[in-house]
Write a protein that holds these residues in place. Sequence first.
Motif, PDB file in Angstrom:
ATOM      1  N   ALA A   1       0.924  -1.979  -0.206  1.00  0.00           N
ATOM      2  CA  ALA A   1      -0.248   0.190   0.070  1.00  0.00           C
ATOM      3  C   ALA A   1       0.480   1.369   0.110  1.00  0.00           C
ATOM      4  CB  ALA A   1      -1.053   0.696   1.097  1.00  0.00           C
TER       5      ALA A   1
ATOM      6  N   GLY B   1      -0.181   5.251  -4.343  1.00  0.00           N
ATOM      7  CA  GLY B   1      -0.813   6.145  -4.718  1.00  0.00           C
ATOM      8  C   GLY B   1      -2.100   6.394  -3.657  1.00  0.00           C
ATOM      9  N   GLY B   2      -2.712   5.540  -3.430  1.00  0.00           N
ATOM     10  CA  GLY B   2      -3.338   6.095  -2.266  1.00  0.00           C
ATOM     11  C   GLY B   2      -2.965   6.741  -0.965  1.00  0.00           C
ATOM     12  N   GLN B   3      -3.680   6.912  -0.058  1.00  0.00           N
ATOM     13  CA  GLN B   3      -3.480   7.089   1.535  1.00  0.00           C
ATOM     14  C   GLN B   3      -2.094   6.777   1.956  1.00  0.00           C
ATOM     15  OE1 GLN B   3      -7.355   6.882   5.109  1.00  0.00           O
ATOM     16  NE2 GLN B   3      -7.783   7.327   3.247  1.00  0.00           N
ATOM     17  N   ALA B   4      -1.462   5.199   2.357  1.00  0.00           N
ATOM     18  CA  ALA B   4      -0.726   5.140   2.702  1.00  0.00           C
ATOM     19  C   ALA B   4       0.448   5.567   2.031  1.00  0.00           C
ATOM     20  CB  ALA B   4      -0.828   3.166   2.362  1.00  0.00           C
ATOM     21  N   MET B   5       0.412   5.972   0.663  1.00  0.00           N
ATOM     22  CA  MET B   5       1.773   6.588   0.776  1.00  0.00           C
ATOM     23  C   MET B   5       2.085   7.809   0.994  1.00  0.00           C
ATOM     24  SD  MET B   5       2.886   6.173  -3.788  1.00  0.00           S
ATOM     25  CE  MET B   5       1.957   7.737  -4.752  1.00  0.00           C
ATOM     26  N   GLN B   6       0.897   8.756   0.623  1.00  0.00           N
ATOM     27  CA  GLN B   6       0.307   9.618   0.912  1.00  0.00           C
ATOM     28  C   GLN B   6       1.223  10.003   2.727  1.00  0.00           C
ATOM     29  OE1 GLN B   6       0.238  12.347  -1.307  1.00  0.00           O
ATOM     30  NE2 GLN B   6      -0.699  11.300  -2.700  1.00  0.00           N
TER      31      GLN B   6
END
Lengths: 336, 336
Positions: free
Chosen positions: B7, B11-16
């Motif tokens: 994750a 490109g989702g929340q975890a990366m942010q």
Amino acid sequence: MNTITLAHGSGGQAMQQLIGQLFMRAFANPWLDEQEDQARLPLAELTARGDRLAFSTDSYVIDPLFFPGGDIGKLAVCGTANDVAVSGALPRWLSCGFILEEGLALATLERVVNSMAATAREAGIEIVTGDTKVVPRGAADKLFINTAGLGAIPATIHWSAASLTPGDLLLVSGTLGDHGATILNLREELGLEGALSSDCALLSPLIEALRPIRGVKALRDATRGGVNAVMHEFAASSGCGMALQEKALPLKPSVRGVCELLGLDALNFANEGKLVIGVAREAAQQALETMKAHPLGRDAAIVGEVTASAGVRLCGLYGVKRTLDLPHSEPLPRIC
Amino acid sequence: MNTITLAHGSGGQAMQQLIGQLFMRAFANPWLDEQEDQARLPLAELTARGDRLAFSTDSYVIDPLFFPGGDIGKLAVCGTANDVAVSGALPRWLSCGFILEEGLALATLERVVNSMAATAREAGIEIVTGDTKVVPRGAADKLFINTAGLGAIPATIHWSAASLTPGDLLLVSGTLGDHGATILNLREELGLEGALSSDCALLSPLIEALRPIRGVKALRDATRGGVNAVMHEFAASSGCGMALQEKALPLKPSVRGVCELLGLDALNFANEGKLVIGVAREAAQQALETMKAHPLGRDAAIVGEVTASAGVRLCGLYGVKRTLDLPHSEPLPRIC
């Protein structure tokens, strides 16, 4: 010698041969020919075009290496060039770092390198400096590529997600999720080969057509995380909300099929040749027509608007609004 | 969450969260804060310093990640910055691409990122744009880093191996093979830990001291392939021969020990903080003294000369000359 060996990454003769016989020939340009430890590029060529340097990097770890519509080499040129281009810059120079797994077929590397060279040549981009590492079998999967890209941003262009305000309209340059659905189909063996193809493409010609339009405020290419991720970036930077209309989203029937089959949302799928644009309302029609007149934007559409109330929302086919959260993760690893 | 998951690259929340909580904090600078798909850098800052842009890239796949004298993060900043600096440019901006293996301890990544940040800060270098990919367990070994670097070359500096002519002298900035011997010792478990340490260092302060000296003609940092590889590059670019004096080569006793133990030549060992310089004969003494006066060049030495007759040769301790071939490969994979 038909496969990559550890010697190809060692700094000795084998590496010199690989560089000389493959990379220097495929990427041929005067900067590479100098064979210094760095490319020495004329700053005047940048200052003639703009006042800021756009600099971006991406590593490419996609699996499989070859797919309908592209391959890791084409992706490594287009992906980074697009990240440079969405600033308004014309992508000009790329660096390229290969990480190769011992045992990789030389023919596979050649095919990837030739694809990079052809993609770059077509776009007027030169691959001016590079590096090759080889790791033992099992320490990497086949082939990873990193590219970093450079271009000058014209002094007149100041696109920024932070400049979006309520009432601006949101456009996409074409059908959504083609790249993600193509890779998903290959990896999950869904058997839809004929109908799906990645949209992997260099977007700078389309962006050049948009440059003269006053009222274009923010550009992104929707890659990993899809259009949904861009909406959340736009929302975070501008402090505004984003409201999308489900019925306005352009989708290929085959992509819609994959989504329905797996219960996934194409808004979260990766694209590799699609722009998301925020435009002042009065310039939206001109931006839409400009895109539709271009081969890369034939299926462009106005898909939503910037709102005063925060959050990212989708208005469904039957008028029901729902909040679009940024998912914790994408459905697939190694999508790009 | 104590380990990297797929994750984190999606490109989702975890990366942010990973980007926001680790990279943005460690590398903090205004270009990163803009959170666009590319850094937008002032071209005027480059044109004030020079007329050409030095652009270089390297991927770092070293095993182990941590070693006496450094780690993969310090190496990823110094290595690329040095490749920019040997053109005469002051390294200014870096990009950074991480390829992480699922399951990597978050504490390991934090240690590496903090090391990169500290090394860059000390050198006045900013890490302005980046990318993070995560691949499934087994598809990469722990952690790979790519950096690409930028700096402006002053208009007065035109260092080039092609400008070397017979009679020029060859200098090194210090003891040879420290990095290679350190990694070899760790990997082969030779048990010499106390005595060996990598020379991993940013060379730009030393290079700045050399810049005003007229007669400095060519600079390289001797990394993979060692001083021998640089000699072959100098020979190929200049069309001249290179003659080294074995007794003049500065070697730490511990490195000499590793070489004798394994029957290897320190001239082929990787360095990560050593310059090789070609200088007009009349400027050699000044270049030597300038280096010796600097902490990074204390053990500098004149080690040979450029000759009219082609080939790379070593004059042994007893006056016997032998040809130094470029080995097919280095003793070790994943040395940098």
